[in-house]
Motif scaffolding. Structure first.
Motif, short mmCIF file in Angstrom:
data_model
loop_
_atom_site.label_atom_id
_atom_site.label_comp_id
_atom_site.label_asym_id
_atom_site.label_seq_id
_atom_site.Cartn_x
_atom_site.Cartn_y
_atom_site.Cartn_z
N SER A 101 12.95 9.16 19.18
CA SER A 101 14.18 9.95 19.33
C SER A 101 14.61 10.40 17.95
O SER A 101 14.41 9.70 16.95
CB SER A 101 15.28 9.11 19.98
OG SER A 101 14.87 8.71 21.26
N GLU A 102 15.23 11.57 17.89
CA GLU A 102 15.61 12.12 16.60
C GLU A 102 17.05 12.60 16.58
O GLU A 102 17.59 13.07 17.58
CB GLU A 102 14.73 13.32 16.24
CG GLU A 102 13.32 12.96 15.92
CD GLU A 102 12.52 14.17 15.43
OE1 GLU A 102 13.06 15.29 15.37
OE2 GLU A 102 11.34 13.98 15.12
N ALA A 103 17.63 12.47 15.41
CA ALA A 103 18.90 13.08 15.07
C ALA A 103 18.77 13.52 13.63
O ALA A 103 17.99 12.94 12.86
CB ALA A 103 20.05 12.09 15.24
N SER A 104 19.50 14.52 13.26
CA SER A 104 19.45 14.97 11.87
C SER A 104 20.87 15.15 11.34
O SER A 104 21.81 15.37 12.11
CB SER A 104 18.65 16.26 11.74
OG SER A 104 19.31 17.31 12.42
N THR A 105 20.99 15.04 10.04
CA THR A 105 22.28 15.22 9.39
C THR A 105 22.13 16.18 8.22
O THR A 105 21.18 16.07 7.43
CB THR A 105 22.84 13.88 8.87
OG1 THR A 105 22.98 13.00 9.98
CG2 THR A 105 24.18 14.06 8.18
N THR A 106 23.06 17.10 8.11
CA THR A 106 23.18 17.96 6.95
C THR A 106 24.44 17.53 6.22
O THR A 106 25.51 17.45 6.83
CB THR A 106 23.30 19.44 7.38
OG1 THR A 106 22.13 19.79 8.13
CG2 THR A 106 23.43 20.35 6.17
N TRP A 107 24.33 17.21 4.93
CA TRP A 107 25.46 16.72 4.14
C TRP A 107 25.64 17.62 2.93
O TRP A 107 24.67 18.02 2.30
CB TRP A 107 25.19 15.29 3.66
CG TRP A 107 26.36 14.69 2.97
CD1 TRP A 107 26.61 14.72 1.63
CD2 TRP A 107 27.44 14.00 3.56
NE1 TRP A 107 27.78 14.09 1.36
CE2 TRP A 107 28.32 13.63 2.54
CE3 TRP A 107 27.76 13.66 4.87
CZ2 TRP A 107 29.49 12.93 2.77
CZ3 TRP A 107 28.92 12.95 5.11
CH2 TRP A 107 29.77 12.59 4.07
N LYS A 108 26.89 17.91 2.59
CA LYS A 108 27.19 18.71 1.41
C LYS A 108 28.26 18.00 0.59
O LYS A 108 29.28 17.59 1.13
CB LYS A 108 27.68 20.10 1.80
CG LYS A 108 26.60 20.89 2.50
CD LYS A 108 27.02 22.28 2.84
CE LYS A 108 25.84 22.96 3.54
NZ LYS A 108 26.15 24.26 4.02
N GLY A 109 28.00 17.88 -0.71
CA GLY A 109 28.98 17.29 -1.60
C GLY A 109 28.76 15.82 -1.84
O GLY A 109 27.86 15.20 -1.30
N ALA A 110 29.66 15.25 -2.66
CA ALA A 110 29.60 13.84 -2.99
C ALA A 110 30.13 13.02 -1.82
O ALA A 110 30.73 13.55 -0.88
CB ALA A 110 30.44 13.56 -4.25
N PHE A 144 28.08 16.97 15.37
CA PHE A 144 29.23 16.09 15.28
C PHE A 144 29.57 15.93 13.80
O PHE A 144 28.73 15.48 13.02
CB PHE A 144 28.91 14.72 15.89
CG PHE A 144 28.58 14.77 17.35
CD1 PHE A 144 29.58 14.68 18.30
CD2 PHE A 144 27.26 14.93 17.77
CE1 PHE A 144 29.27 14.72 19.66
CE2 PHE A 144 26.95 14.97 19.12
CZ PHE A 144 27.96 14.88 20.06
N ASP A 145 30.79 16.28 13.43
CA ASP A 145 31.22 16.17 12.04
C ASP A 145 31.29 14.71 11.61
O ASP A 145 31.71 13.84 12.39
CB ASP A 145 32.59 16.82 11.84
CG ASP A 145 32.54 18.33 12.01
OD1 ASP A 145 31.47 18.92 11.81
OD2 ASP A 145 33.59 18.92 12.32
N VAL A 146 30.90 14.44 10.36
CA VAL A 146 31.00 13.12 9.75
C VAL A 146 31.54 13.28 8.34
O VAL A 146 31.27 14.28 7.67
CB VAL A 146 29.64 12.37 9.72
CG1 VAL A 146 29.18 12.00 11.10
CG2 VAL A 146 28.57 13.17 9.00
N SER A 165 31.09 16.23 3.16
CA SER A 165 31.10 16.09 4.62
C SER A 165 29.76 16.53 5.15
O SER A 165 28.96 17.14 4.46
CB SER A 165 32.22 16.91 5.25
OG SER A 165 32.02 18.29 5.01
N GLY A 166 29.55 16.21 6.41
CA GLY A 166 28.28 16.56 7.02
C GLY A 166 28.42 16.76 8.51
O GLY A 166 29.53 16.68 9.07
N ALA A 167 27.30 17.00 9.13
CA ALA A 167 27.25 17.17 10.58
C ALA A 167 25.96 16.54 11.09
O ALA A 167 24.89 16.74 10.52
CB ALA A 167 27.31 18.65 10.95
N VAL A 168 26.11 15.76 12.15
CA VAL A 168 24.98 15.10 12.80
C VAL A 168 24.64 15.88 14.06
O VAL A 168 25.52 16.20 14.85
CB VAL A 168 25.34 13.64 13.18
CG1 VAL A 168 24.20 12.98 13.94
CG2 VAL A 168 25.70 12.84 11.94
N THR A 169 23.37 16.15 14.23
CA THR A 169 22.90 16.84 15.44
C THR A 169 21.95 15.93 16.18
O THR A 169 20.97 15.43 15.60
CB THR A 169 22.18 18.15 15.07
OG1 THR A 169 23.08 18.98 14.33
CG2 THR A 169 21.72 18.89 16.32
#
Length: 141
Positions: A5-14, A32-34, A19-23
């Motif tokens: 199973s997979e999920a991915s996260t894109t993160w920007k900044g320190a 989903f924002d994180v 902040s980031g988002a999990v898909t």
């Protein structure tokens, strides 16, 4: 058969101001924002890794309990399970508390408690969380 199973996260900044988002690859529900503030202070509008872990733990435990109850000859009518995963900044994940309420015809409370405890230990997510305390409250409806 092995399933991945997979999920991915894109993160920007320190960490603290980024902040980031999990898909979740299977859901098609979007991202989903994180962020650190939600993770370290709590939030009702932004998810955290611990909330996602709690979702995995409650789903896994429900499946393990359903399987164990059916194997006992007392399949459940319903299982409502909640996992509460605790995070302490600077320490990490410190525990997961499972709270389950189930409708199981033909079972006595002692057998239900025993089977629920066994399911807690048998759940693969519980096994993956072996480094933290996992507690259980199990009641029949």
């Amino acid at each position: 058969m092995t399933v991945t199973s997979e999920a991915s996260t894109t993160w920007k900044g320190a960490l603290t101001d980024g902040s980031g988002a999990v898909t979740l690859m299977s859901s098609g529900l979007g991202a989903f924002d994180v962020n650190w503030k939600a993770r370290s202070e709590g939030s009702t509008s932004t998810t955290t890794p611990e909330e996602l872990l709690a979702a995995a733990h409650s789903a896994c435990f429900s499946m393990a309990l359903s399987h164990a109850l059916a194997g006992n000859g007392t399949p459940p009518e319903s299982i409502d399970a909640t996992a509460s995963v605790t995070f302490k900044p600077g320490t990490g994940i410190t525990g997961s508390h499972l709270n389950v309420n189930a409708v199981v015809p033909g079972i006595d409370p002692e057998d239900f408690a025993r089977i629920a405890a066994e399911a807690k230990s048998a759940c693969p997510v519980s096994q993956a969380l072996a480094g933290v305390e996992i507690t259980l409250e199990a009641t029949l409806a």
